[in-house]
Write an enzyme that holds these catalytic residues in place. Sequence first.
Site, PDB file in Angstrom:
ATOM      1  N   THR A 199      11.910  -2.147 -27.383  1.00  7.91           N
ATOM      2  CA  THR A 199      10.777  -1.243 -27.607  1.00  7.91           C
ATOM      3  C   THR A 199      11.067   0.082 -26.918  1.00  7.91           C
ATOM      4  O   THR A 199      11.801   0.131 -25.929  1.00  7.91           O
ATOM      5  CB  THR A 199       9.464  -1.798 -26.995  1.00  7.91           C
ATOM      6  OG1 THR A 199       9.676  -2.042 -25.604  1.00  7.91           O
ATOM      7  CG2 THR A 199       9.018  -3.084 -27.664  1.00  7.91           C
ATOM      8  N   ILE A 200      10.493   1.146 -27.457  1.00  9.82           N
ATOM      9  CA  ILE A 200      10.438   2.400 -26.701  1.00  9.82           C
ATOM     10  C   ILE A 200       9.246   2.234 -25.769  1.00  9.82           C
ATOM     11  O   ILE A 200       8.163   1.846 -26.202  1.00  9.82           O
ATOM     12  CB  ILE A 200      10.309   3.645 -27.617  1.00  9.82           C
ATOM     13  CG1 ILE A 200      10.168   4.934 -26.804  1.00  9.82           C
ATOM     14  CG2 ILE A 200       9.175   3.514 -28.629  1.00  9.82           C
ATOM     15  CD1 ILE A 200      10.253   6.209 -27.650  1.00  9.82           C
ATOM     16  N   SER A 201       9.464   2.476 -24.489  1.00 12.09           N
ATOM     17  CA  SER A 201       8.385   2.264 -23.512  1.00 12.09           C
ATOM     18  C   SER A 201       7.229   3.223 -23.766  1.00 12.09           C
ATOM     19  O   SER A 201       7.395   4.246 -24.427  1.00 12.09           O
ATOM     20  CB  SER A 201       8.901   2.485 -22.092  1.00 12.09           C
ATOM     21  OG  SER A 201       9.919   1.572 -21.783  1.00 12.09           O
ATOM     22  N   HIS A 253       7.226   6.099 -18.915  1.00 10.57           N
ATOM     23  CA  HIS A 253       8.285   7.104 -18.792  1.00 10.57           C
ATOM     24  C   HIS A 253       7.873   8.178 -17.781  1.00 10.57           C
ATOM     25  O   HIS A 253       8.687   8.633 -16.978  1.00 10.57           O
ATOM     26  CB  HIS A 253       8.584   7.732 -20.157  1.00 10.57           C
ATOM     27  CG  HIS A 253       9.422   6.852 -21.044  1.00 10.57           C
ATOM     28  ND1 HIS A 253       9.460   6.992 -22.412  1.00 10.57           N
ATOM     29  CD2 HIS A 253      10.251   5.826 -20.761  1.00 10.57           C
ATOM     30  CE1 HIS A 253      10.292   6.091 -22.916  1.00 10.57           C
ATOM     31  NE2 HIS A 253      10.778   5.365 -21.941  1.00 10.57           N
ATOM     32  N   SER A 262      15.899   3.659 -27.416  1.00 12.13           N
ATOM     33  CA  SER A 262      15.657   4.774 -28.342  1.00 12.13           C
ATOM     34  C   SER A 262      16.339   6.070 -27.910  1.00 12.13           C
ATOM     35  O   SER A 262      16.540   6.974 -28.720  1.00 12.13           O
ATOM     36  CB  SER A 262      14.150   5.045 -28.430  1.00 12.13           C
ATOM     37  OG  SER A 262      13.679   5.537 -27.179  1.00 12.13           O
ATOM     38  N   ASP A 275      23.410   1.026 -23.184  1.00 14.64           N
ATOM     39  CA  ASP A 275      22.693  -0.097 -23.811  1.00 14.64           C
ATOM     40  C   ASP A 275      23.750  -1.088 -24.291  1.00 14.64           C
ATOM     41  O   ASP A 275      24.868  -0.694 -24.620  1.00 14.64           O
ATOM     42  CB  ASP A 275      21.840   0.386 -24.992  1.00 14.64           C
ATOM     43  CG  ASP A 275      20.670  -0.562 -25.236  1.00 14.64           C
ATOM     44  OD1 ASP A 275      19.522  -0.225 -24.865  1.00 14.64           O
ATOM     45  OD2 ASP A 275      20.913  -1.673 -25.766  1.00 14.64           O
ATOM     46  N   HIS A 276      23.388  -2.374 -24.336  1.00 12.25           N
ATOM     47  CA  HIS A 276      24.403  -3.360 -24.735  1.00 12.25           C
ATOM     48  C   HIS A 276      24.349  -3.679 -26.235  1.00 12.25           C
ATOM     49  O   HIS A 276      25.102  -4.523 -26.703  1.00 12.25           O
ATOM     50  CB  HIS A 276      24.323  -4.628 -23.877  1.00 12.25           C
ATOM     51  CG  HIS A 276      23.073  -5.423 -24.049  1.00 12.25           C
ATOM     52  ND1 HIS A 276      22.921  -6.695 -23.510  1.00 12.25           N
ATOM     53  CD2 HIS A 276      21.918  -5.139 -24.693  1.00 12.25           C
ATOM     54  CE1 HIS A 276      21.726  -7.147 -23.834  1.00 12.25           C
ATOM     55  NE2 HIS A 276      21.098  -6.233 -24.537  1.00 12.25           N
ATOM     56  N   ASP A 303      27.249  -3.564 -20.397  1.00 12.72           N
ATOM     57  CA  ASP A 303      26.271  -4.383 -19.672  1.00 12.72           C
ATOM     58  C   ASP A 303      25.727  -3.574 -18.503  1.00 12.72           C
ATOM     59  O   ASP A 303      26.416  -3.376 -17.498  1.00 12.72           O
ATOM     60  CB  ASP A 303      26.935  -5.671 -19.181  1.00 12.72           C
ATOM     61  CG  ASP A 303      25.935  -6.602 -18.514  1.00 12.72           C
ATOM     62  OD1 ASP A 303      24.770  -6.185 -18.288  1.00 12.72           O
ATOM     63  OD2 ASP A 303      26.303  -7.748 -18.223  1.00 12.72           O
TER      64      ASP A 303
END
Length: 189
Positions: A24-26, A31, A55, A76-77, A110
């Site tokens: 999800t985008i927080s 933020h 995102s 991001d993984h 990671d």
Amino acid sequence: MDRAHYAPTQAYEDSPQPIGHRATISAPHMHASACESLLEYLYPGARVLDIGSGSGYLTAVLANLVGPSGSVVGIDHIQPLVIMAETNMSKSEDGKKMLDSGQVKFVKGDGRKGWVDGAPYDAIHVGAAAAEHHKELSDQLKAPGRMFVPVEEGYMQHIYVVDKKEDGTVVKKKLYGVQYVPLTDAPPD
Ligand code: SAH
């Protein structure tokens, strides 16, 4: 930074939105809270690591705060999310410039191990809940430097602000309860 370039639905609601791949985008208020906590370390020229960049929205906001002499790595993984973040940022001229100049870089990896190539960092933001306080992450902070990280504690998660002092001492301060997606092993490709 226009959140509509990053959130596929309800971009101007103060709530998280699904972006695919179980991510999800927080919510904007999260933020904002993260930036506020890290603010004194987001000076012009600062080096920042954004773990679980998803995102790419917060990565872009952080890049705006540190300016063209600073740098932000988003990690991001999930490869399609790395590409999505780049695509999202390229939707604006400013974003495109930041990618082209190398001020912002998105990498796959990671995040529990940080991103040693860009270390040490003035500020580290972790956008997914860590199962523990990963030592690799505080090791990659400058002295002084600061990390904003949600940490799992039983069924609960809390935001911690982890400060590395000038003498290298690490001090953890617990802020408030949250609900983030967990930092996990990468799904099979
Ligand atoms: N800050 C992002 C949050 C995305 S949700 C945003 O607001 O858009 C959390 C992200 O953490 C997901 O994109 C997920 O793929 C990523 N993630 C989970 N475990 C990870 C790991 N071990 N290493 C790197 N990224 C991870």
